[in-house]
Design a protein around this motif. Structure first.
Motif: not given
Length: 421
Positions: A27-33, A291-296
């Motif tokens: 899970r994300r630690y900080i969401r996109k919003e 940003y996750t590694p997939a979003e870099i």
């Protein structure tokens, strides 16, 4: 194309073998919003803490819950004091005997007492019901109700104003790009992301921050969360136009020894924030995302969205999240710097060199040819800014649906020829 350089599409998968097999999605630690994906449970004296700081609690709750609480506060206060007036009228004998001097005029039932309480607290004053000087206790109750009415009105107005001027609403008008990119800038591998303000009234000043957040779950169930700060080249920004924030991947950076393959199999989260002061209200706000590694995206470059005309600067926000493919080595920054140091320094021939016969010129060795070839490939791509006039139409960018907002065309640097590719 040389195997050391590649242009990676965000939808392209890189096969990476791990020792423990496929890792489960975390899970994300900080969401996109920007909200934190954390739930607190079994907080000691949680309700007492909320009641103690009731103002902040009411500011943070949702609008529908706040409207329900405020409506109940008025209705219950009207009902409470209506019962008090009805009891006073009942004890004074106004309900049974309509001929005696009443404590309150035209209050002969519970419904009339409730309407008298409503008219008193809202200061309607129809002129039909009113107080008399026959009962001192009724006068005291009316005075207490007036004081409580002023307190409720002040509290409600303050909560509504604070909730409408909340920093969360202003933070929604400052946004980050959907993805971060890694490319070459000034001969160094850099991690970049874009931030922009969508309102006309711009910000006074802002500070950009970035952290690498890693969460490790042990076999015993213990969770360790570590934070590593990223050094940003230009932290203080006046956000008038969309700005690209960059982190140079150099010795000391958590990404210095990370190649493309290491990035795809790594497990971390890049948390970025922008803290700023609003020009209109002077309040301090903060916008966050992750940003996750997939979003870099490796080997991508943000497209230019600012055009210079004769009168002003034009910003096209349709290109805010668009990127283009560029040539970037897929090796780590450590290996890239090591190969740059191994490059031979260019030898300058004397100004007046003796003429040498073409027959006597030595043939270049294969090793020197390979070094010159690597030297050309190590040069970063060049980005130019186009100066347009007001009369000329602005260029349109054709995007491909398969790349999801990424340009299909690949612009090669001028120093790489077709024979080298």
């Amino acid at each position: 194309m040389h195997k050391q350089y590649t242009s990676v599409s965000p939808t392209e998968d890189v096969s990476v073998k791990t020792e423990n097999g496929p890792q489960p999605k975390k899970r994300r630690y900080i969401r996109k919003e920007g909200s934190c994906n954390v739930v607190f449970r079994h907080v000691p004296e949680e309700w007492l803490l909320f009641v103690t700081d009731i103002f902040t609690t009411l500011v943070e709750i949702r609008w529908r819950v706040m409207f329900l609480i405020f409506a109940l506060s008025y209705i219950l206060s009207w009902l409470f004091f209506g019962i008090q007036y009805w009891v006073i009228a009942l004890a004074h004998g106004d309900i049974q005997n309509h001929t005696n001097e009443p404590c309150m005029y035209q209050v002969r039932s519970f419904t009339a007492a409730f309407l008298f309480s409503l008219e008193t607290q809202t200061t309607i004053g129809y002129g039909f019901r009113g107080m008399s000087e026959n009962c001192m206790i009724a006068i005291i109750v009316v005075t207490i109700q007036d004081v409580i009415s002023c307190f409720i009105d002040t509290f409600v107005i303050g909560i509504v104003v604070a909730k409408m001027a909340s920093a969360r609403k202003r933070a929604q008008t400052v946004g980050f790009s959907n993805s971060a990119v890694i490319n070459l800038r000034d001969g160094y591998l850099c991690l970049s992301w874009r931030v922009g303000d969508f309102r006309r009234h711009h910000l006074v000043e802002g500070t950009a921050l970035a952290q690498i957040v890693r969460s490790t779950v042990h076999a015993t169930g213990k969770l360790d969360v570590t934070y590593e700060d990223l050094l940003i080249q230009q932290r203080d920004i006046t956000l008038v136009t969309p700005t690209t924030i960059s982190h140079r991947i150099e010795p000391g950076s958590p990404l210095f020894k990370m190649s493309l393959a290491d990035l795809r199999k790594s497990d971390f989260e890049l948390v970025v924030s922008f803290t700023y002061t609003d020009d209109s209200t002077g309040m301090l706000h903060q916008t966050r995302t992750s940003y996750t590694p997939a979003e870099i995206l490796w080997g991508q470059l943000f497209q230019e969205m600012i055009r210079v005309s004769r009168r002003n600067y034009r910003v096209d926000y349709t290109l805010f999240n668009h990127t283009a493919k560029v040539l970037v080595p897929e090796v780590s920054a450590e290996e890239y710097e090591h190969k740059k140091q191994l490059r031979p320094s260019p030898r300058h021939s004397p100004r007046h060199s003796p003429r040498i016969s073409p027959r006597s010129s030595p043939r270049p060795s294969p090793r020197l040819h390979r070094q010159n070839h690597e030297e050309k490939l190590l040069k970063p791509p060049k980005v130019t800014v186009e100066l347009v006039n007001d009369s000329r139409p602005e260029p349109t960018v054709s995007t491909s649906k398969a790349d999801g907002g990424h340009q299909n065309t690949l612009t090669l640097p001028n120093d790489i020829t077709s024979s080298e590719i």
